[in-house]
Design a protein around this motif. Structure first.
Motif, short mmCIF file in Angstrom:
data_model
loop_
_atom_site.label_atom_id
_atom_site.label_comp_id
_atom_site.label_asym_id
_atom_site.label_seq_id
_atom_site.Cartn_x
_atom_site.Cartn_y
_atom_site.Cartn_z
N ALA A 276 15.53 49.93 69.40
CA ALA A 276 15.49 49.42 71.12
C ALA A 276 16.73 49.27 71.71
O ALA A 276 17.75 48.40 72.12
CB ALA A 276 14.96 48.35 71.32
N THR A 277 16.55 49.28 73.02
CA THR A 277 18.20 49.37 73.71
C THR A 277 17.92 48.70 75.27
O THR A 277 16.67 48.64 75.88
CB THR A 277 18.49 50.80 74.02
N GLY A 278 18.61 48.55 75.93
CA GLY A 278 18.88 47.80 77.50
C GLY A 278 20.30 48.16 77.48
O GLY A 278 21.46 47.91 76.79
N GLY A 279 20.24 47.62 79.41
CA GLY A 279 21.27 47.77 79.52
C GLY A 279 20.92 48.09 81.44
O GLY A 279 20.52 47.22 82.13
N ALA A 280 21.54 48.21 82.29
CA ALA A 280 22.67 48.28 83.63
C ALA A 280 20.79 48.61 84.49
O ALA A 280 20.46 48.61 85.58
CB ALA A 280 23.10 49.29 83.89
N PHE A 302 10.44 51.02 79.21
CA PHE A 302 9.09 50.02 80.30
C PHE A 302 10.33 49.59 81.00
O PHE A 302 11.61 49.37 81.47
CB PHE A 302 8.80 49.26 79.23
N ALA A 303 9.82 50.61 82.74
CA ALA A 303 10.54 50.39 83.73
C ALA A 303 10.94 49.08 84.24
O ALA A 303 9.64 48.27 84.15
CB ALA A 303 9.79 51.21 84.79
N ASN A 304 12.32 48.22 84.90
CA ASN A 304 11.63 47.30 85.00
C ASN A 304 11.70 45.82 84.25
O ASN A 304 11.05 44.62 84.73
CB ASN A 304 10.71 47.34 86.11
N ALA A 305 11.91 46.40 82.66
CA ALA A 305 11.64 44.68 82.03
C ALA A 305 12.47 43.60 82.84
O ALA A 305 11.63 42.51 82.36
CB ALA A 305 12.27 45.52 80.63
N HIS A 306 13.32 43.66 83.14
CA HIS A 306 13.75 42.37 84.40
C HIS A 306 14.00 42.84 85.73
O HIS A 306 14.25 43.65 85.46
CB HIS A 306 15.51 41.86 82.60
N ASP A 307 14.30 41.87 86.17
CA ASP A 307 15.07 41.57 87.25
C ASP A 307 16.40 42.23 87.25
O ASP A 307 17.16 41.21 88.62
CB ASP A 307 14.24 40.85 88.61
N GLY A 308 16.96 42.52 86.60
CA GLY A 308 18.53 42.57 86.56
C GLY A 308 18.68 42.86 85.14
O GLY A 308 17.91 43.98 84.38
N ASP A 309 19.71 43.43 84.83
CA ASP A 309 21.12 44.30 83.52
C ASP A 309 20.14 42.96 82.37
O ASP A 309 19.69 42.17 82.60
CB ASP A 309 21.98 43.41 83.80
N ASP A 329 19.09 38.52 85.40
CA ASP A 329 17.51 37.41 86.08
C ASP A 329 17.36 35.78 85.67
O ASP A 329 16.78 35.34 86.14
CB ASP A 329 16.53 38.64 85.65
N GLU A 330 18.30 35.36 84.47
CA GLU A 330 18.12 33.88 83.65
C GLU A 330 16.85 33.98 83.57
O GLU A 330 16.62 32.91 82.65
CB GLU A 330 18.67 33.06 85.05
N THR A 331 16.02 35.34 82.72
CA THR A 331 14.93 35.09 81.98
C THR A 331 15.53 35.31 80.67
O THR A 331 16.45 36.06 80.31
CB THR A 331 13.65 35.57 82.34
N VAL A 332 14.47 34.70 79.75
CA VAL A 332 14.34 35.30 77.92
C VAL A 332 12.97 35.74 78.14
O VAL A 332 11.68 34.97 78.33
CB VAL A 332 14.91 34.13 77.03
#
Length: 339
Positions: A276-280, A302-309, A329-332
């Motif tokens: 799995a990868t994630g980023g900007a 999966f697009a826009n998994a978070h509302d931020g990096d 986006d301050e979430t886990v």
């Protein structure tokens, strides 16, 4: 392949920099710019997270990286204030308390990691160094074992190999360095290679140590195979018998358009190769192969998994289809894959 968001926790008040599982998979911890460490208990049956402990007032600046010890009884927190807090508990049901703080870096500490038996701790930072600390159980203190100088810019990540035989660091200088303890008292640079065109944000290992992956500001995931030095003609191998091993590049992901940084990767504990990868981009990307790294393909984005990096992705240590992420986006968030 599908992915479903199981849990969203918005308990932090600022950017969440790191999220890590305890090795037994029972706890999930997160920390970030709000200087707060949050620990949840994970229920495997319901795939839910419940509050376990909140620790405040440890650091004066952001907590950038956290790491559990292999026995699940210690938790290290590296901070931009230049120190590393070590928390400890007496058993798996008790709460953590501050055992000690270790200081050596002259600036921000960016990453912290334990080795495979918990006797060593590695840290790295803005001062361009990697420190290795040795834990003395009798006096419950960490002492400096080695200070490694090899990078010429900030060191972003440091990880021990699964066997504990060597150490790997990444940097703003676009390079990855492997370090070995040749005489048990110091770590020497074995190899330095530049397969990326920009900052290397993180490395991670497949559970058996056969593969290592790295992600970069250049927008790529690269996967390497561990190779013992046997005089191969491969351009990625050493021919000096004094160099014990290297890593040969076997896979590079295609860049998205526009190309944005990838900040984190995590290998699943599955028998197949699952990363799995994630980023900007704020997308959660999954790469998969039934056979080997050369045949890796991006199976899911999966697009826009978070509302931020997305700052960290972390597979559960024993459930190959559960992973956690954290973000600007301050979430886990907790996710479940369906292969």
């Amino acid at each position: 392949m599908k992915v479903e968001c199981l849990v969203t926790k918005k308990s932090h008040s600022d950017i969440v920099w790191d999220v890590k599982w305890s090795p037994d998979g029972q706890l999930l911890a997160s920390a970030g710019k709000d200087k707060v460490l949050r620990i949840w208990r994970y229920d495997t049956k319901s795939n839910s997270l419940s509050d376990f402990q909140v620790v405040t007032d440890m650091h004066q600046r952001s907590i950038r990286s956290i790491a559990f010890s292999p026995d699940n009884l210690m938790l290290a927190c590296a901070s931009f204030d230049g120190s590393v807090s070590i928390l400890q508990r007496s058993n798996k049901s008790s709460l953590f308390h501050l055992l000690t703080k270790i200081k050596g870096h002259t600036s921000e500490v960016k990453y912290v990691a334990f080795n495979n038996d918990g006797t060593l701790l590695a840290t790295c930072g803005r001062d361009k160094t990697v420190w290795v600390w040795e834990y003395d159980e009798d006096i419950q203190e960490f002492s400096t074992l080695a200070v490694c100088n090899g990078h010429n810019q900030d060191v972003k990540c440091v990880q021990f190999s699964p066997s504990g035989s060597h150490l790997v660091s990444t940097s703003y200088d676009n390079s990855i360095i492997t370090w070995c303890s040749m005489n048990m008292d110091d770590y020497e640079r074995v190899n330095q290679f530049r397969h990326h065109d920009n900052i290397v944000w993180q490395v991670d290992f497949e559970k058996n140590g056969e593969y290592m992956g790295s992600v970069s500001q250049d927008g790529t995931l690269k996967v390497y195979k561990f190779i013992l030095n046997q005089g191969s003609e491969s351009k990625d191998m050493f021919h000096d018998d004094s160099i014990p091993f290297t890593y040969g590049e076997v896979f590079t992901s295609q860049k998205d358009s526009p190309s944005l940084p990838i900040y984190s990767l995590s290998f699943s504990p599955s028998k197949e190769l699952l990363i799995a990868t994630g980023g900007a981009t704020s997308n959660l990307d999954i790469y998969y192969s039934k056979t080997n790294a050369k045949s890796l393909t991006k199976e899911l984005s999966f697009a826009n998994a978070h509302d931020g990096d997305i700052n960290r992705v972390a597979f559960h240590p024993s459930d190959a289809c559960v992973l956690a992420t954290c973000s600007d986006d301050e979430t886990v968030k907790l996710w479940k894959l369906s292969l």
